[in-house]
Write a protein that holds these residues in place. Structure first.
Motif, mmCIF file in Angstrom:
data_model
loop_
_atom_site.group_PDB
_atom_site.id
_atom_site.type_symbol
_atom_site.label_atom_id
_atom_site.label_comp_id
_atom_site.label_asym_id
_atom_site.label_seq_id
_atom_site.Cartn_x
_atom_site.Cartn_y
_atom_site.Cartn_z
ATOM 1 N N ALA A 37 29.694 -34.728 41.289
ATOM 2 C CA ALA A 37 28.899 -33.859 42.169
ATOM 3 C C ALA A 37 28.604 -32.558 41.453
ATOM 4 C CB ALA A 37 29.662 -33.576 43.463
ATOM 5 N N SER A 38 27.487 -31.971 41.791
ATOM 6 C CA SER A 38 27.166 -30.655 41.230
ATOM 7 C C SER A 38 27.267 -29.600 42.324
ATOM 8 C CB SER A 38 25.793 -30.670 40.558
ATOM 9 O OG SER A 38 24.855 -31.234 41.418
ATOM 10 N N ALA A 39 27.131 -28.337 41.897
ATOM 11 C CA ALA A 39 27.501 -27.214 42.767
ATOM 12 C C ALA A 39 26.865 -27.217 44.163
ATOM 13 C CB ALA A 39 27.225 -25.906 42.045
ATOM 14 N N PRO A 40 25.596 -27.595 44.315
ATOM 15 C CA PRO A 40 25.026 -27.542 45.676
ATOM 16 C C PRO A 40 25.455 -28.707 46.567
ATOM 17 C CG PRO A 40 23.308 -27.517 43.963
ATOM 18 C CD PRO A 40 24.579 -27.921 43.312
ATOM 19 N N ASP A 41 26.054 -29.727 46.003
ATOM 20 C CA ASP A 41 26.363 -30.937 46.784
ATOM 21 C C ASP A 41 27.462 -30.688 47.816
ATOM 22 O OD1 ASP A 41 24.562 -32.581 45.427
ATOM 23 O OD2 ASP A 41 26.019 -33.040 43.846
ATOM 24 N N PRO A 42 27.332 -31.288 49.002
ATOM 25 C CA PRO A 42 28.387 -31.144 50.008
ATOM 26 C C PRO A 42 29.638 -31.955 49.663
ATOM 27 C CG PRO A 42 26.546 -32.425 50.882
ATOM 28 C CD PRO A 42 26.154 -32.010 49.502
ATOM 29 N N VAL A 43 30.769 -31.263 49.636
ATOM 30 C CA VAL A 43 32.054 -31.861 49.266
ATOM 31 C C VAL A 43 33.012 -31.715 50.446
ATOM 32 C CG1 VAL A 43 34.043 -31.670 47.711
ATOM 33 C CG2 VAL A 43 31.726 -31.257 46.832
ATOM 34 N N ALA A 44 33.617 -32.818 50.876
ATOM 35 C CA ALA A 44 34.593 -32.761 51.968
ATOM 36 C C ALA A 44 35.978 -33.087 51.428
ATOM 37 C CB ALA A 44 34.214 -33.752 53.069
ATOM 38 N N ASP A 45 36.939 -32.207 51.692
ATOM 39 C CA ASP A 45 38.332 -32.457 51.309
ATOM 40 C C ASP A 45 39.075 -32.872 52.577
ATOM 41 O OD1 ASP A 45 40.679 -32.656 49.909
ATOM 42 O OD2 ASP A 45 41.075 -30.491 49.852
ATOM 43 N N ILE A 46 39.392 -34.148 52.648
ATOM 44 C CA ILE A 46 39.959 -34.738 53.864
ATOM 45 C C ILE A 46 41.487 -34.673 53.793
ATOM 46 C CG2 ILE A 46 40.083 -36.863 55.220
ATOM 47 C CD1 ILE A 46 37.277 -35.499 55.144
ATOM 48 N N GLY A 47 42.094 -34.105 54.816
ATOM 49 C CA GLY A 47 43.533 -33.875 54.752
ATOM 50 C C GLY A 47 43.840 -32.850 53.681
ATOM 51 N N GLY A 48 42.971 -31.866 53.592
ATOM 52 C CA GLY A 48 43.072 -30.873 52.514
ATOM 53 C C GLY A 48 44.257 -29.940 52.664
ATOM 54 N N GLY A 49 44.772 -29.795 53.880
ATOM 55 C CA GLY A 49 45.936 -28.944 54.100
ATOM 56 C C GLY A 49 45.698 -27.537 53.577
ATOM 57 N N ALA A 50 46.712 -27.013 52.899
ATOM 58 C CA ALA A 50 46.601 -25.656 52.338
ATOM 59 C C ALA A 50 46.288 -25.721 50.851
ATOM 60 C CB ALA A 50 47.905 -24.902 52.576
ATOM 61 N N SER A 51 45.752 -26.862 50.417
ATOM 62 C CA SER A 51 45.502 -27.100 48.988
ATOM 63 C C SER A 51 44.634 -26.019 48.350
ATOM 64 C CB SER A 51 44.811 -28.456 48.828
ATOM 65 O OG SER A 51 44.156 -28.555 47.594
ATOM 66 N N ARG A 52 44.826 -25.834 47.056
ATOM 67 C CA ARG A 52 44.030 -24.871 46.299
ATOM 68 C C ARG A 52 42.748 -25.471 45.742
ATOM 69 N NH1 ARG A 52 48.253 -20.619 43.545
ATOM 70 N NH2 ARG A 52 49.506 -20.375 45.427
ATOM 71 N N LEU A 53 42.441 -26.701 46.165
ATOM 72 C CA LEU A 53 41.201 -27.313 45.684
ATOM 73 C C LEU A 53 39.987 -26.488 46.106
ATOM 74 C CD1 LEU A 53 39.808 -29.684 44.252
ATOM 75 C CD2 LEU A 53 39.723 -30.867 46.456
ATOM 76 N N ALA A 54 39.968 -26.008 47.340
ATOM 77 C CA ALA A 54 38.812 -25.220 47.802
ATOM 78 C C ALA A 54 38.644 -23.974 46.943
ATOM 79 C CB ALA A 54 38.980 -24.847 49.267
#
Ligand code: SAM
Length: 221
Positions: A37-54
């Motif tokens: 995916a590139s920067a404008p693409d919608p990304v969903a983090d499912i069960g993301g919790g308090a993760s630092r991925l965002a």
């Protein structure tokens, strides 16, 4: 105890860096998202919790990030850490097996949430919702404990997967919808120094296949 209460209690009784799944640099998730995916693409983090991925995705310029988790407390922790940047992320406190995706996503990312679904009913709901949420050509990146990984996490039993078994599970609940792209093993070092074996699988949402049906709707013949 409901799932929501369990996870709120877990996040409420541990510092962010104390939970076994904590990782400062969310790899291989980040590299795989960058690849598909590139920067404008919608990304969903499912069960993301308090993760630092965002945090990492924001730092790389991703502008359409959604974090969904059962635990409102986990989401509040992530928001507090991000401060003003939290306003650049869509936050959803919900059970993924009952979620109605409001729009299509390019990436469905799940690190260590799917493996907590230990009933076929919940897995079927999850996979059908994932099918409905991913746009054709989009990718699902799903990390679970490997077939030789831990049997429990956070006091709960988990379902462990070899990549082929995970692909079979998706095919069972959404025939023809997902094409396995790649799988790898990953060893996660917990903050306590233990090694947990994961498998990380990438699936492509096929354009063809049966039309999506959300749980409660009739499956097409
Ligand atoms: C082991 S943690 C992983 C969190 C995050 N993905 C990470 O890598 O840091 C599992 C997460 O899945 C969430 N979860 C479990 N069941 C869920 C469900 N049915 N719907 C949404 N989130 C769920 C929990 O609240 C928890 O935050």
């Amino acid at each position: 105890m409901t799932g929501e209460t369990h996870w709120d209690d877990v996040y409420g009784s541990h510092a962010e860096e104390e939970v076994s799944w904590f990782t400062e640099r969310p790899e291989p998730s980040l590299s795989l998202i960058r690849e598909f995916a590139s920067a404008p693409d919608p990304v969903a983090d499912i069960g993301g919790g308090a993760s630092r991925l965002a945090d990492a995705l924001l730092a790389e310029g991703y502008r359409d990030i959604t974090v969904l988790d059962l635990s409102a407390r986990a989401i509040a922790m992530a928001q507090a850490r991000l401060g003003p940047r939290a306003g650049d992320v869509h936050w959803i406190a919900a059970d993924v097996t009952r979620w109605q995706p409001p729009r299509p996503y390019r990436i469905w990312h799940d690190r260590a949430a799917f493996h907590f679904l230990t009933t076929a009913t919940d897995r079927a709901a999850y996979v059908r919702i994932m099918r409905a949420a991913l746009e054709p050509g989009g990718h699902a990146i799903i990390s679970t404990f490997a077939d030789d990984g831990p049997e429990r996490c956070s006091g709960l039993p988990v379902a462990r997967y070899a990549p082929g078994a995970l692909a079979d599970e998706l095919e069972r609940h959404a025939p023809g919808a997902f094409e396995p792209v790649r799988a790898q093993r990953h060893e996660h070092a917990t903050p306590g120094g233990a090694i947990q074996r994961f498998q990380v699988s990438v699936f492509r949402r096929r354009a063809a296949g049966r039309p999506a049906a959300l749980p409660g709707q009739d499956e097409p013949a």
